[in-house]
Design a protein around this motif. Structure first.
Motif, PDB file in Angstrom:
ATOM      1  N   UNK A 372       8.081  30.712  32.059  1.00 13.96           N
ATOM      2  CA  UNK A 372       8.007  31.922  33.165  1.00 13.96           C
ATOM      3  C   UNK A 372       9.364  32.273  33.704  1.00 13.96           C
ATOM      4  N   UNK A 373      10.467  32.104  32.935  1.00 12.25           N
ATOM      5  CA  UNK A 373      11.690  32.356  33.370  1.00 12.25           C
ATOM      6  C   UNK A 373      12.068  33.551  34.060  1.00 12.25           C
ATOM      7  N   UNK A 374      11.372  34.428  33.740  1.00  6.36           N
ATOM      8  CA  UNK A 374      11.529  35.934  34.300  1.00  6.36           C
ATOM      9  C   UNK A 374      11.640  36.004  35.686  1.00  6.36           C
ATOM     10  N   UNK A 375      10.449  35.250  36.070  1.00  5.44           N
ATOM     11  CA  UNK A 375       9.608  35.221  37.496  1.00  5.44           C
ATOM     12  C   UNK A 375      10.230  34.192  38.309  1.00  5.44           C
ATOM     13  N   UNK A 376      10.714  32.799  37.907  1.00  7.41           N
ATOM     14  CA  UNK A 376      11.333  31.855  38.517  1.00  7.41           C
ATOM     15  C   UNK A 376      12.890  31.816  38.390  1.00  7.41           C
ATOM     16  N   UNK A 377      13.328  32.679  39.568  1.00  5.51           N
ATOM     17  CA  UNK A 377      14.597  32.805  39.555  1.00  5.51           C
ATOM     18  C   UNK A 377      15.410  32.473  40.713  1.00  5.51           C
ATOM     19  N   UNK A 378      14.601  32.022  41.932  1.00  7.07           N
ATOM     20  CA  UNK A 378      15.022  31.500  43.039  1.00  7.07           C
ATOM     21  C   UNK A 378      14.503  30.305  43.556  1.00  7.07           C
ATOM     22  N   UNK A 379      15.203  29.453  44.317  1.00 10.71           N
ATOM     23  CA  UNK A 379      14.710  28.107  45.007  1.00 10.71           C
ATOM     24  C   UNK A 379      13.315  28.332  45.306  1.00 10.71           C
ATOM     25  N   UNK A 380      13.176  29.528  46.015  1.00 15.98           N
ATOM     26  CA  UNK A 380      11.674  29.844  46.627  1.00 15.98           C
ATOM     27  C   UNK A 380      10.571  29.901  45.506  1.00 15.98           C
ATOM     28  N   UNK A 381      11.051  30.764  44.463  1.00 13.00           N
ATOM     29  CA  UNK A 381       9.923  30.789  43.529  1.00 13.00           C
ATOM     30  C   UNK A 381       9.793  29.592  42.711  1.00 13.00           C
ATOM     31  N   UNK A 382      10.820  28.863  42.420  1.00 14.50           N
ATOM     32  CA  UNK A 382      10.609  27.295  41.903  1.00 14.50           C
ATOM     33  C   UNK A 382       9.834  26.535  42.490  1.00 14.50           C
ATOM     34  N   UNK A 383      10.014  26.657  44.090  1.00 14.93           N
ATOM     35  CA  UNK A 383       9.032  25.663  44.777  1.00 14.93           C
ATOM     36  C   UNK A 383       7.907  26.100  44.876  1.00 14.93           C
ATOM     37  N   UNK A 384       7.549  27.397  45.041  1.00 12.01           N
ATOM     38  CA  UNK A 384       6.313  28.044  44.910  1.00 12.01           C
ATOM     39  C   UNK A 384       5.311  27.629  43.589  1.00 12.01           C
ATOM     40  N   UNK A 385       6.223  27.727  42.460  1.00 11.20           N
ATOM     41  CA  UNK A 385       5.724  27.358  41.022  1.00 11.20           C
ATOM     42  C   UNK A 385       5.086  25.939  40.899  1.00 11.20           C
ATOM     43  N   UNK A 386       6.086  24.988  41.641  1.00 14.94           N
ATOM     44  CA  UNK A 386       5.673  23.701  41.763  1.00 14.94           C
ATOM     45  C   UNK A 386       4.661  23.388  42.110  1.00 14.94           C
ATOM     46  N   UNK A 387       4.203  24.025  43.539  1.00 14.23           N
ATOM     47  CA  UNK A 387       3.406  23.571  44.492  1.00 14.23           C
ATOM     48  C   UNK A 387       2.086  24.126  43.846  1.00 14.23           C
ATOM     49  N   UNK A 410      -6.290  27.793  36.409  1.00 16.15           N
ATOM     50  CA  UNK A 410      -4.723  27.986  36.006  1.00 16.15           C
ATOM     51  C   UNK A 410      -4.177  29.428  35.750  1.00 16.15           C
ATOM     52  N   UNK A 411      -5.234  29.945  35.329  1.00 16.22           N
ATOM     53  CA  UNK A 411      -4.690  31.571  34.940  1.00 16.22           C
ATOM     54  C   UNK A 411      -4.626  32.313  36.467  1.00 16.22           C
ATOM     55  N   UNK A 412      -5.349  32.096  37.206  1.00 20.63           N
ATOM     56  CA  UNK A 412      -5.264  32.844  38.879  1.00 20.63           C
ATOM     57  C   UNK A 412      -4.152  32.118  39.429  1.00 20.63           C
ATOM     58  N   UNK A 413      -4.049  30.931  39.685  1.00 23.59           N
ATOM     59  CA  UNK A 413      -3.089  30.232  40.459  1.00 23.59           C
ATOM     60  C   UNK A 413      -1.605  30.596  39.879  1.00 23.59           C
ATOM     61  N   UNK A 414      -1.597  30.251  38.662  1.00 30.99           N
ATOM     62  CA  UNK A 414      -0.232  29.905  37.938  1.00 30.99           C
ATOM     63  C   UNK A 414       0.140  31.064  37.018  1.00 30.99           C
ATOM     64  N   UNK A 415      -0.718  31.230  36.056  1.00 30.01           N
ATOM     65  CA  UNK A 415      -0.013  32.148  34.806  1.00 30.01           C
ATOM     66  C   UNK A 415       0.005  33.566  35.546  1.00 30.01           C
ATOM     67  N   UNK A 416      -0.954  34.056  36.100  1.00 27.79           N
ATOM     68  CA  UNK A 416      -0.974  35.654  36.495  1.00 27.79           C
ATOM     69  C   UNK A 416       0.194  35.716  37.720  1.00 27.79           C
ATOM     70  N   UNK A 417       0.463  34.442  38.464  1.00 31.28           N
ATOM     71  CA  UNK A 417       1.299  34.946  39.532  1.00 31.28           C
ATOM     72  C   UNK A 417       2.842  34.808  39.122  1.00 31.28           C
ATOM     73  N   UNK A 418       3.002  34.045  37.855  1.00 33.76           N
ATOM     74  CA  UNK A 418       4.329  34.153  37.068  1.00 33.76           C
ATOM     75  C   UNK A 418       4.535  34.729  36.068  1.00 33.76           C
ATOM     76  N   UNK A 419       3.566  35.574  35.355  1.00 32.04           N
ATOM     77  CA  UNK A 419       4.002  36.139  34.045  1.00 32.04           C
ATOM     78  C   UNK A 419       3.707  37.844  34.371  1.00 32.04           C
ATOM     79  N   UNK A 420       4.030  38.071  35.690  1.00 33.40           N
ATOM     80  CA  UNK A 420       3.828  39.417  35.796  1.00 33.40           C
ATOM     81  C   UNK A 420       4.984  40.211  35.270  1.00 33.40           C
TER      82      UNK A 420
END
Length: 540
Positions: A372-387, A410-420
């Motif tokens: 999901x590298x296109x969505x995880x580009x800041x420290x905040x988004x990385x921490x959000x993904x981790x949590x 998994x789809x609702x909490x992780x995939x859909x949030x970071x594959x937009x």
């Protein structure tokens, strides 16, 4: 090499055939305490081309790509091809023909590009122009664009050498002309050190452009040190000898364990494939397990020439209550899917992996960030993904969890949030959606549990059903080669090259077995390769 030859910050690039091979290499390195980082690249030739050449250097290397280009989805590829054709209907097999032609004629400045098939060459050029208007490249573009960039920019070759002084290539015989052209340029012109492993006798992907002769020519160079391996560490001595007969060439191979003889059985089978499959699983498989009580189902495999034949075996296994896993194109999902591989690792962590650190949570997080590298580009988004990820995984540490419920979360909490809006993931999300439909209430896998996705516990103990192609690189205690009929292997009307590749495919199937190999064929229709083995056994 990392410890003695290459010093930080320089690293090593390792190119292999597919994502599953790359993942296994990562696992083996991790077991040695070597984690993939910026110093180590492990991936396919397409991934290397995209991530190490095209993405970083597309603009400065003059590739003519827009700044915001992306990898085309299947729908976008088909739309571009339909535009190039001038009609909506795409003839069956055309995309395959286009791919072969593009991979065969790499240098379009040579007359062969246009003269070999002028109409096809023109169609490819229109198709690629249509893709570029959409700001897209496709899978075959990746090595082609990379080679073009390397050829036109000597500074780029030196930049790669500065980053990766050593190039490691696995399964060299399967990687085709594009990889070979890169090796020739980077290793024999610029000075990158090459370490290559391969076996011309296991080249079985000629239909995708694989060229075993390239490895042969490489090994014959005066400036290459060639080490020939003779010992087979898997199969018993009789299996090794019979496999040599199937290959039709004496390589002087020997079993490393001289006491492990191995056994070979030939079974003529009456009836159609449905009837043969039931007898094979009900009688022959049961007898083999009785001879080897130390083997569980996961140590057995049934291999066949085409995925549709596996349907008969899957139906028979289901009717007999035999747990199985398919690894062919009719499997629940493509084994090469990046998102499904990642979800498998997540499931394994939930099903006991969290206790033993296999897989490591750090690796799951790292692979997820890469996915999901296109969505995880800041420290905040990385921490959000981790949590989000840890919350779902920690809350579902039970192999008996209904898979549909776990995947929905998994789809609702992780995939859909970071594959937009990530075009590169659209095909992956389509695969995930199709898999989810198979788990829906009333669907054929509605009762599947998390442990089955993970291959955990009792779910590890499953019979493997696989095409001969998909079994390459794997090993089993007992192997049944099903449907070894004339017309299936080799197929009717096969050319000389195709017959030679069919022989290598048969050889690959035989050398998957450690203790027993069973050759099953329709009575009166045995493959010529089975006949040769039968004669060898009689002479023996």
């Amino acid at each position: 090499m990392l410890a003695e030859d290459v010093h930080t910050p320089r690293g090593i690039a390792c190119i292999t055939y597919n994502n599953e091979c790359a993942r296994e290499l990562e696992d083996r390195l991790a077991a040695l305490g070597v984690e993939q980082d910026r110093r180590i690249f492990i991936g396919t030739v397409h991934s290397f081309s995209l991530t190490q050449i095209i993405l970083p250097y597309a603009q400065t290397a003059g590739l003519g790509l827009p700044a915001s280009f992306a990898v085309a989805t299947r729908a976008e590829r088909q739309a571009a091809l339909a535009e190039a054709l001038g009609r909506a209907e795409i003839p069956q097999g055309l995309e395959f023909r286009l791919g072969i032609y593009r991979r065969t004629y790499l240098n379009r400045e040579l007359p062969e590009w246009r003269n070999s098939d002028p109409d096809l060459a023109a169609l490819i050029e229109r198709y690629e122009a249509s893709l570029r208007r959409r700001g897209r490249i496709d899978y075959d573009d990746m090595p082609l664009l990379a080679i073009r960039a390397l050829r036109a920019n000597p500074w780029l070759q030196r930049a790669l050498l500065a980053k990766f002084p050593i190039l490691v290539v696995d399964e060299y015989q399967d990687l085709g002309a594009a990889l070979h052209r890169m090796v020739m340029g980077l290793c024999f012109s610029v000075g990158m050190r090459l370490f290559a492993v391969g076996d011309v006798d296991q080249s079985i992907y000629g239909f995708t452009g694989a060229r075993p002769d390239l490895l042969q020519r490489l090994s014959e160079r005066d400036d290459v040190e060639t080490v020939r391996l003779r010992l087979n560490y898997r199969s018993g001595d009789r299996i090794v000898a019979a496999a040599g007969v199937a290959l039709g060439a004496d390589r002087n191979y020997e079993a490393a364990d001289a006491d492990a003889e191995g056994a070979i059985f030939i079974h003529p089978m009456e009836g159609n494939y449905d009837q043969q499959a039931r007898r094979a699983l009900q009688d022959l498989l049961a007898q083999a397990r009785a001879r080897h009580p130390d083997f569980s189902l996961r140590d057995l495999a049934v291999l066949y020439p085409a995925a549709w034949i596996g349907d008969s075996l899957a139906a028979a296994a289901q009717a007999l209550g035999i747990a199985y896993v398919r690894t062919d194109t009719n499997a629940l999902y493509p084994r090469s899917s990046r998102i499904m591989q990642w979800l498998e690792a997540c499931a394994q962590w939930c099903c006991g992996g969290w206790r033993i650190g296999a897989p490591r949570l750090s690796r799951i997080i790292r692979e997820g960030k890469r996915l999901f590298d296109k969505a995880i580009i800041t420290e905040e988004s990385e921490l959000n993904f981790h949590r989000r990820l840890v919350a779902v995984l920690w809350g579902n540490r039970d192999a008996n969890t209904i898979l549909r419920d776990w995947l929905t979360q998994m789809t609702k909490e992780v995939v859909q949030s970071f594959a937009i809006d990530d075009a590169a993931l659209r095909d992956e999300l389509d695969i995930l959606a199709e898999f989810s439909e198979r788990l829906a209430p009333g669907a054929d896998h509605q009762n599947m549990v998390l442990g089955e996705l993970a291959g955990d516990g009792v779910y590890v103990d499953r019979l493997t059903l696989s095409t001969l192609h998909s079994a390459k690189g794997r090993e089993f205690g007992i192997v049944f080669m099903f449907g070894m009929d004339n017309g299936r292997i080799p197929r009717n009307g096969a050319s000389n090259n195709e017959r030679a590749e069919a022989r290598r495919l048969f050889y690959v199937g035989m050398t998957r077995a450690k203790r027993e190999i069973h050759l099953l064929h329709t009575t009166g229709r045995e493959s010529i390769f089975v006949t040769e083995i039968d004669q060898h056994l009689a002479d023996e």
